[in-house]
Design a protein around this motif. Sequence first.
Motif, PDB file in Angstrom:
ATOM      1  N   ARG A  84       0.833  -1.210   0.000  1.00 44.74           N
ATOM      2  CA  ARG A  84       0.000   0.000   0.000  1.00 44.74           C
ATOM      3  C   ARG A  84       0.866   1.259   0.000  1.00 44.74           C
ATOM      4  N   LEU A  85       1.902   1.278   0.845  1.00 47.99           N
ATOM      5  CA  LEU A  85       2.783   2.442   0.905  1.00 47.99           C
ATOM      6  C   LEU A  85       3.536   2.629  -0.408  1.00 47.99           C
ATOM      7  N   GLU A 133       7.700  12.558   1.702  1.00 44.13           N
ATOM      8  CA  GLU A 133       8.596  12.339   2.838  1.00 44.13           C
ATOM      9  C   GLU A 133       7.920  11.500   3.919  1.00 44.13           C
ATOM     10  N   LEU A 134       6.621  11.729   4.129  1.00 51.03           N
ATOM     11  CA  LEU A 134       5.877  10.944   5.118  1.00 51.03           C
ATOM     12  C   LEU A 134       5.833   9.468   4.715  1.00 51.03           C
ATOM     13  N   HIS A 161       7.708   3.904   4.936  1.00 53.43           N
ATOM     14  CA  HIS A 161       8.196   2.770   4.150  1.00 53.43           C
ATOM     15  C   HIS A 161       9.479   2.208   4.757  1.00 53.43           C
ATOM     16  N   GLU A 162      10.392   3.081   5.139  1.00 54.95           N
ATOM     17  CA  GLU A 162      11.654   2.631   5.723  1.00 54.95           C
ATOM     18  C   GLU A 162      11.433   1.942   7.067  1.00 54.95           C
ATOM     19  N   ARG A 163      10.559   2.512   7.895  1.00 54.53           N
ATOM     20  CA  ARG A 163      10.278   1.894   9.193  1.00 54.53           C
ATOM     21  C   ARG A 163       9.633   0.526   9.022  1.00 54.53           C
ATOM     22  N   LEU A 164       8.754   0.416   8.028  1.00 54.07           N
ATOM     23  CA  LEU A 164       8.070  -0.855   7.804  1.00 54.07           C
ATOM     24  C   LEU A 164       9.043  -1.927   7.316  1.00 54.07           C
ATOM     25  N   GLU A 165       9.965  -1.561   6.455  1.00 53.20           N
ATOM     26  CA  GLU A 165      10.940  -2.547   5.977  1.00 53.20           C
ATOM     27  C   GLU A 165      11.844  -3.019   7.117  1.00 53.20           C
TER      28      GLU A 165
END
Length: 426
Positions: A158-159, A263-264, A269-273
């Motif tokens: 989704r992101l 940016e949000l 996305h980075e936190r989820l990975e």
Amino acid sequence: MKRTQNEKISQIKIETLVVGIDIGKETHYARAFDYRGIELAKLLIFSNTAEGFQHLDRWMRDICKQQEKTEVIAGFEPTGHYWFSLGDHLKRKGHKLAIVNPFHVKRTKELDDNSPTKNDRKDPKTIAMLVKDGRYRDVYIPDDIYQELREAVAERERLQERLNATHNRVVRWLDIRFPEFAGVFKKWTGKTALLTLKIFPTPAKVLEAGADKILATWRTVVKRSVGIKRAQALVKAASNSIGRTTGHVASDASLQNLLAEYELYHAQHERLEQLMLELLLQVPNAAKLLKIKGVGLVTATTFVGETGDIHRFEHPRQIQKLAGCNLVENSSGKHKGKTTISHRGRKRLRHGLFMAMIAILGKNPEFQELHQRNLTREKNPLNKMQSIIALCGKLIRVFYTILSKGVDYNPEKMMGDIQQPVKIAA
């Protein structure tokens, strides 16, 4: 895993209560039958609430007591997401779950009354009869870590869609307002380019600031050395810009909103990975998948999350069928139809395997060699797409062996069965 229809039918015994449930958003309908298809109680209407679930429990318990039934198998159509809560509840109660194909329900609903009528009273019976005849699919609800991985993969998807949409909207904005920007910066997502769009988004603002001020602004944020030549190139591009200038106030606000969105989503996305990596490492032997050249975090997480506990499979062919990568053909008499993959199964798993193989073929020498052999072999050579599908099956077998047996990836052993025949897949 019990797969054949005979094995499924054998699970419906004299002491089995077969319950067909028509799932709705707010209200569910249930009917109960024995192994011969004789109805044992009146239609039950219950709400999609805790009280409704308790009502269903009492109803089934009373029938089992009256009819001397010792186990329950509940069948339903996979109606969107509405069955999730009820399915979890029935699983916690220890009941067997069965999913029937909506297409089968549509085709068989006329058997009893020769009428195309479809209603909430008729559908539960049709579902129950399909279950009784073994025409259902076992329901697998992942536990704990596997469900976490599924949710994480779906959220990343989704992101990624949001990121792509926002990226395309920024590119559209630049094409309209500052088309020369792409000649100065290859990617607008770079740190320097992103800072420029925040402070000097239009040719007018670039010209107003000048090369020196732009360079000074860059150096307050960008740690690496940034040259004056790029700032001068930006000013030159702005001086010759053909971008639209009318409505610049609202368009500037629109761009800033898009950049904030990007940016949000990028941070999320980075936190989820990172979360995906932490979850994946909790699955036994899953870290070994990342050691295969060309296999990344997304590929490994998607495979493990979509397949669930690897030990529920007796053979990798079952995973191939789950992904819809198994081969099917339409032949009759002298006519031999074209062989294709079934496309039945978990779409995200099938897509993940295909995209993974594209990446693997760019980096992994073993799979590259297999691919070339498939394309150039003397007998029955494959085209590129057929070879990729065949190699997806090979990748499934490699993943299955690593996860189930805990062995490390061995290129020599993986190449050992290349002489096995490969059927054509389209």
